[in-house]
Design an enzyme around this catalytic site. Structure first.
Site: not given
Ligand code: GLN
Length: 557
Positions: A21-22, A403, A405, A528, A530
């Site tokens: 955990g540096k 993504c 998902g 993303h 997140e």
């Molecule tokens: N493999 C997928 C793409 O390249 C999704 C990439 C990801 O989930 N970051 O589009």
């Protein structure tokens, strides 16, 4: 080499073993300085030979973090590379320090050697033998000093990845020794983070491994100024005394870093031990009192994590579930969003190959409040991911697909609702009859794999009246991207007739960035969220996802 600003440097090294955990220690030290009104920036050195972590399997090295900025790295005159994918520690820095990091702050051995070798080819060193000392070490120092010039912070934190003793780490430690010599002890200090294991049988904390790793540093001409002892419990006085005696640091410079309920507590633990003032003294910075309001606000955040009123259960099906770090930003975004709603997130990571082996296991999804369908690459575990999405559609379980998902949610919708049994992404089945997810047109000419995806922060347009718009409460947002494939517009239009709504577009290239079901909280986003989520400002989309998951569950009873 010249330090052309007043920036001070804190180097952080690791001893005994990796995974201590540096990153959290580095970020917490930065927070102590921020509490005092000092500006900070952070550099991470990764001693591996990859140019960036973009082609690494997360199971091997944890999540790949993506910045807002994309960096045009000029390794040598005429040789340019794109870098936007960096080490997961930058996520930790962003979440603690609440500032955007820059990809040029991630220095890898790959970048350093690539630069030096290409410069040799260009002819920068004519007549000279190229050696680790001075050419590689000079390049390292140049990169560190250049990083300090970008924002000219009061203090630049430089975390050296790996463990003291690793062969790849040696040139960086040597560069550090030279920097201390050139810039002076009051400008550069060294914090060594090490493990203090406890031997259950004798019930004692053991300092010997620490002594050895400090000796290793000393043999390279480096003396730590501060030792941070990672241990199960707080270090008792006599253990601090022992480390002080054997490692040649004053006792008040031995700091405790015990197991904590939430990592965000660490700055407070350090503050209590006087680390903030000590660092100011060592760097000859005026001792300032930590700002009372900032401290209080940080304290509030910790309270939210530690005193939830209820729980929410979120499943995280994925391909890299063997280690938590594969999805660390997603996990942190879920935890923070839950904490924000006075909830504790119980997270269940599941390898989707398990569903392929035994579809009966899908039943477990009926007992969670929400499903976070994860990003990823490649064919392994994909059928299991699609099965999860199908189950969510059938059972109306709240789902957020990110993504990959989102793409696989669309594949599931195409198969299950549109009846296109062979629908797939061309990433997994290049010859599919129904390429509902397909390569981005800009990617068709690209053969090389490093740094060539669609990367970085981009403007996204949200469609009014959608659930996505409701979450962000804005028609225009910035989010970060990392992908090659996308949801095929042609099929998305077909799906619109069956209750699938397109909720977002990339403002520049017009590709689909968001889909959702009309009659259930089932959403997919190509970006993303997140990466922009921070504990005190959680992603609006994660917040909405957790809120809806909890609410729908409560309603069902
Ligand atoms: N493999 C997928 C793409 O390249 C999704 C990439 C990801 O989930 N970051 O589009």
């Amino acid at each position: 080499m010249m330090n052309r600003s007043d920036t001070r440097f804190i180097f952080i090294t690791g001893g005994v073993l990796s995974g201590l955990g540096k990153g959290v220690v580095t970020a917490s030290i930065g927070k102590l300085l921020q509490f005092r009104g000092y500006t900070v920036d952070a550099v991470k050195i990764d001693p591996y030979l990859n140019v960036d972590p973009g082609t690494l399997n997360p199971v091997e090295h944890g999540e790949v973090f993506v910045c807002e900025d994309v960096w045009e790295f000029e390794a040598a005159p005429g040789y340019r590379f794109r870098i936007a994918e960096i080490d997961q520690d930058f996520g930790t820095y962003e979440r603690f320090l609440e500032i955007n990091m820059h990809p040029s702050n991630n220095i890898t051995s790959g970048q350093v050697y690539l630069s030096v070798i290409l410069k040799e080819r260009v002819g920068e060193f004519l007549g000279k033998t190229i050696q680790v000392i001075p050419h590689i070490t000079d390049e390292i120092k140049r990169r560190i000093l250049r990083a300090s010039q970008r924002l000219k912070p009061d203090v630049l934190l430089v975390e050296i990845g790996g463990t003291v003793g690793d062969i790849e780490v040696m040139p960086f430690l040597e560069a550090l020794r030279q920097l201390i010599l050139e810039l002076g002890k009051e400008v550069v200090i060294l914090v060594h983070v090490t493990l203090i294991p406890s031997l259950e049988t004798v019930g004692q904390l053991k300092t010997k491994p620490t002594q050895h790793s400090v000796r290793l540093l000393q043999s390279m001409g480096l003396q730590p100024d501060i030792i941070v002892g990672r241990s199960k419990v707080e270090l008792p006085d006599e253990v601090k005394e022992k480390i002080s005696l054997f490692c040649n640091v004053p006792k008040h410079a031995v700091a405790s870093d015990p197991d904590l309920e939430t990592p965000y507590e660490l700055p407070m633990i350090f503050e209590k031990q006087g680390l903030g003032d000590l660092i100011c003294d060592l760097l000859k910075l005026p001792r300032r009192k930590p700002d009372y309001r900032s401290l209080n606000e940080w304290g509030e955040l910790i309270k939210r994590f530690k005193e939830p009123a209820d729980r929410v259960r979120i499943a995280i099906p994925g391909k890299y579930c063997m280690i938590y770090d594969s999805y660390i930003s997603i996990i942190e975004a879920l935890r923070a969003s839950a904490a924000w709603l006075n909830l504790k997130a119980d997270l269940i990571l599941i390898e989707t190959e398990e569903f392929e082996r035994d579809p009966g296991k899908l039943e477990m999804l009926n007992h969670v409040d929400g499903i976070l369908l994860t990003p990823g690459f490649g064919a392994r575990g994909v059928e299991g991911m699609i099965m999860v999405a199908e189950q969510a559609i059938k059972e109306r379980i709240p789902l957020l697909g990110i993504c990959f998902g989102a793409q696989l949610l669309f594949v599931a919708f195409s198969r299950y609702v549109l009846g296109l049994r062979n629908a797939h992404s061309t990433e997994v089945d290049p010859n599919t009859l129904h390429p509902v997810v397909d390569l981005l047109s800009e990617q068709r000419e690209i053969g090389l794999k490093g740094g060539t995806m669609k990367l970085g922060g981009r403007l996204v347009k949200l469609v009014k009246g959608t659930k996505l718009h409701e979450a962000y409460k804005s028609e225009r947002i910035i989010e970060r991207f990392r992908h090659r494939y996308h949801i095929n517009q042609r099929y998305a239009e077909l799906a619109a007739e069956k209750g699938l709504i397109i909720s977002a577009y990339d403002e520049l290239d017009g590709t689909i960035c968001g889909i959702e079901l009309k009659d259930a909280w089932i959403l997919g986003v190509q970006f993303h969220p997140e990466f922009r989520s921070r504990p005190r400002t959680p992603s609006p989309l994660f917040l909405e996802f957790v809120k809806k998951s909890y609410k729908i569950r409560k309603k069902k009873g």
